[in-house]
Scaffold this motif. Structure first.
Motif, PDB file in Angstrom:
ATOM      1  N   GLY A 194       0.752  -1.262   0.000  1.00  0.00           N
ATOM      2  CA  GLY A 194      -0.055   0.141   0.019  1.00  0.00           C
ATOM      3  C   GLY A 194       0.916   1.375   0.192  1.00  0.00           C
ATOM      4  N   ILE A 195       2.008   1.168   0.789  1.00  0.00           N
ATOM      5  CA  ILE A 195       2.726   2.407   0.772  1.00  0.00           C
ATOM      6  C   ILE A 195       3.348   2.651  -0.608  1.00  0.00           C
ATOM      7  N   ILE A 196       3.885   1.654  -1.315  1.00  0.00           N
ATOM      8  CA  ILE A 196       4.506   1.791  -2.343  1.00  0.00           C
ATOM      9  C   ILE A 196       3.520   2.306  -3.431  1.00  0.00           C
ATOM     10  N   ALA A 197       2.331   1.600  -3.513  1.00  0.00           N
ATOM     11  CA  ALA A 197       1.510   2.125  -4.546  1.00  0.00           C
ATOM     12  C   ALA A 197       0.909   3.614  -4.268  1.00  0.00           C
ATOM     13  N   ALA A 198       0.797   4.141  -3.056  1.00  0.00           N
ATOM     14  CA  ALA A 198       0.457   5.485  -2.885  1.00  0.00           C
ATOM     15  C   ALA A 198       1.688   6.495  -3.274  1.00  0.00           C
ATOM     16  N   VAL A 199       3.104   5.894  -3.196  1.00  0.00           N
ATOM     17  CA  VAL A 199       4.153   6.845  -3.570  1.00  0.00           C
ATOM     18  C   VAL A 199       4.217   6.832  -4.799  1.00  0.00           C
ATOM     19  N   LEU A 200       4.007   5.887  -5.768  1.00  0.00           N
ATOM     20  CA  LEU A 200       3.986   5.724  -7.200  1.00  0.00           C
ATOM     21  C   LEU A 200       2.870   6.631  -7.941  1.00  0.00           C
ATOM     22  N   LEU A 201       1.497   6.408  -7.254  1.00  0.00           N
ATOM     23  CA  LEU A 201       0.631   7.383  -7.470  1.00  0.00           C
ATOM     24  C   LEU A 201       0.934   8.885  -7.308  1.00  0.00           C
ATOM     25  N   TYR A 202       1.277   9.018  -6.413  1.00  0.00           N
ATOM     26  CA  TYR A 202       1.579  10.674  -6.017  1.00  0.00           C
ATOM     27  C   TYR A 202       2.595  11.235  -7.016  1.00  0.00           C
ATOM     28  N   PHE A 203       3.593  10.587  -7.569  1.00  0.00           N
ATOM     29  CA  PHE A 203       4.686  11.056  -7.928  1.00  0.00           C
ATOM     30  C   PHE A 203       4.564  10.887  -9.835  1.00  0.00           C
ATOM     31  N   PHE A 204       3.647   9.816 -10.019  1.00  0.00           N
ATOM     32  CA  PHE A 204       3.562   9.518 -11.423  1.00  0.00           C
ATOM     33  C   PHE A 204       2.027   9.625 -12.115  1.00  0.00           C
ATOM     34  N   ASN A 205       1.076  10.295 -11.150  1.00  0.00           N
ATOM     35  CA  ASN A 205      -0.268  10.544 -11.621  1.00  0.00           C
ATOM     36  C   ASN A 205      -0.416  11.847 -11.146  1.00  0.00           C
ATOM     37  N   PRO A 206      -0.623  12.794 -12.187  1.00  0.00           N
ATOM     38  CA  PRO A 206      -0.769  14.099 -11.758  1.00  0.00           C
ATOM     39  C   PRO A 206      -1.873  14.374 -11.329  1.00  0.00           C
ATOM     40  N   GLN A 207      -3.100  13.810 -11.567  1.00  0.00           N
ATOM     41  CA  GLN A 207      -4.503  14.064 -11.108  1.00  0.00           C
ATOM     42  C   GLN A 207      -4.459  13.639  -9.586  1.00  0.00           C
ATOM     43  N   THR A 208      -3.983  12.532  -9.172  1.00  0.00           N
ATOM     44  CA  THR A 208      -3.713  12.170  -7.667  1.00  0.00           C
ATOM     45  C   THR A 208      -2.991  13.507  -7.012  1.00  0.00           C
ATOM     46  N   ARG A 209      -1.779  13.481  -7.517  1.00  0.00           N
ATOM     47  CA  ARG A 209      -1.043  14.675  -6.825  1.00  0.00           C
ATOM     48  C   ARG A 209      -1.778  16.139  -6.826  1.00  0.00           C
ATOM     49  N   TYR A 286       3.857  19.647  -9.459  1.00  0.00           N
ATOM     50  CA  TYR A 286       4.721  18.902 -10.145  1.00  0.00           C
ATOM     51  C   TYR A 286       5.998  18.655  -9.154  1.00  0.00           C
ATOM     52  N   GLY A 287       6.394  17.365  -9.185  1.00  0.00           N
ATOM     53  CA  GLY A 287       7.518  16.962  -8.338  1.00  0.00           C
ATOM     54  C   GLY A 287       8.871  17.421  -8.963  1.00  0.00           C
ATOM     55  N   ARG A 288       8.902  17.670 -10.388  1.00  0.00           N
ATOM     56  CA  ARG A 288      10.378  17.854 -11.227  1.00  0.00           C
ATOM     57  C   ARG A 288       9.902  19.330 -11.782  1.00  0.00           C
ATOM     58  N   ARG A 289      10.803  19.990 -11.712  1.00  0.00           N
ATOM     59  CA  ARG A 289      10.874  21.447 -12.544  1.00  0.00           C
ATOM     60  C   ARG A 289      10.603  21.237 -13.958  1.00  0.00           C
ATOM     61  N   SER A 290      11.094  20.185 -14.509  1.00  0.00           N
ATOM     62  CA  SER A 290      11.148  20.221 -15.825  1.00  0.00           C
ATOM     63  C   SER A 290       9.413  19.923 -16.480  1.00  0.00           C
TER      64      SER A 290
END
Length: 356
Positions: A194-209, A286-290
């Motif tokens: 669950g922790i890994i899935a939440a981290v992946l959703l936060y950084f790779f899914n803009p809607q969730t972020r 966004y997590g990255r400046r680019s």
């Protein structure tokens, strides 16, 4: 060349070995048994048997060619020569020995095989050996009769029940311990997943972020925050007389009793201004400046004055689509942006962070 040795080597690794022109040697499993003659228990074992019916080639020539460093044709020649020699012996004397496997006999038109007792084909089931039967020796009865002590049947039943209860408890503990371990491993695994899935959703899914950023209490609320009114008391004027001027007595004092010639210079402290609150319409985080810079280019292409809000608190890069001084103007522009450009835009009010 003694071909029988190579046949024995192959039988240790495979089930059968065929000899062209003669028959096939096979490995037969013999189950465990009891030898009444020697009063011993024989473990399961393997024994060599012979069948005069030919089968498919079993690789005897290839094995000899590999072991003796010969060509395949030379190895086949030696195998056929060996089989022809056995056939000649069987026709003349009716018996032929294949060392170290055993003896082949010819009776009328059939061939029989007697395996050698000295040959160990291997695989004797973990090296088990014959076990002699244990026999009890009965001693001579004592001349004097022995009277056994009386034993209560209740104590015997209690002892049996006590032993049975201990065995049941031990079995239950033995069964329950692996279940607890498996359950604990499943819980830990599910938590980590669950922790890994939440981290992946936060950084790779803009809607969730963006949704998480809106829920943050620091600057995600679009409700105006009422700042506490800071009151500053105006200090009383301080009278500082000018020591360089002499105070002359007045012949005509005023009605208040003060000298009209004296000068008064009051010192008044300036009130401290309240910290500035900025109002921005945020299009995304966004997590990255680019990624943020790419979003800025896309919004500028749509006619918005987009930029990265560098002074906004937090680790993420927030993209501002417009800046305002009052709530009503910001809300009107937000309604227009949501309808025409970016549906997920929101208003952020914050205190700019200090830049070094």
């Amino acid at each position: 060349m003694d071909i029988g040795i190579y046949i024995a080597d192959l039988l240790r690794n495979q089930e059968e070995v065929s000899l062209p022109g003669l028959g096939t040697f096979t490995k037969q499993r013999i189950p465990g048994s009891y030898d009444s003659t020697n009063n011993s228990f024989l473990p399961p074992r393997y024994q060599v048997s012979f069948d005069d019916r030919l089968t498919e080639p079993s690789g005897l020539s290839d094995y000899i060619s590999l072991k003796k460093n010969l060509s395949t044709s030379s190895a086949e020649y030696f195998v056929k020569k060996f089989a022809a020699g056995l056939s000649d012996l069987l026709e003349t004397s009716g018996i032929a020995e294949v060392k170290p496997l055993g003896i082949i006999r010819q009776k009328s038109d059939a061939l029989t095989f007697e395996p050698s007792t000295d040959f160990d084909i291997g695989g004797r089931f973990y090296g088990l050996k014959p076990i002699a039967e244990l026999r009890k020796t009965v001693s001579q009865p004592v001349s004097e009769p022995i009277v056994p002590a009386a034993i209560s049947t209740d104590s015997i039943e209690d002892f049996i029940n006590y032993q049975g209860d201990e065995e049941i408890e031990d079995e239950q503990e033995y069964v329950e311990e692996p279940r607890r371990n498996r359950l604990l491993l499943l819980i830990i695994g599910a938590f980590l997943f669950g922790i890994i899935a939440a981290v992946l959703l936060y950084f790779f899914n803009p809607q969730t972020r963006n949704l998480i950023d809106k829920m943050l209490p620091t600057y995600s609320s679009s409700v105006p925050v009422k700042q506490p009114a800071e009151t500053f008391e105006k200090p009383a004027p301080v009278v500082i007389p000018d020591s360089t001027k002499a105070i002359l007595p007045s012949t005509t004092p005023d009605s208040a009793g003060f000298d009209s010639t004296s000068s008064v210079n009051p010192v008044i402290k300036e009130p401290v201004s309240a910290p500035m609150i900025k109002i921005e319409i945020i299009g995304g985080s966004y997590g990255r400046r680019s990624e943020a810079e790419a979003y800025v280019k896309a919004m500028k292409a749509k006619g918005l004055d987009a930029k990265i809000a560098e002074d906004m608190p937090g680790k993420l890069f927030k993209v501002s689509l417009a800046s305002f001084q009052d709530d009503q103007t910001a809300q009107n522009e937000l309604n227009r942006i949501v309808q025409q450009v970016e549906k997920k835009a929101w208003i952020a009010k914050y205190k700019p962070k200090k830049t070094q």
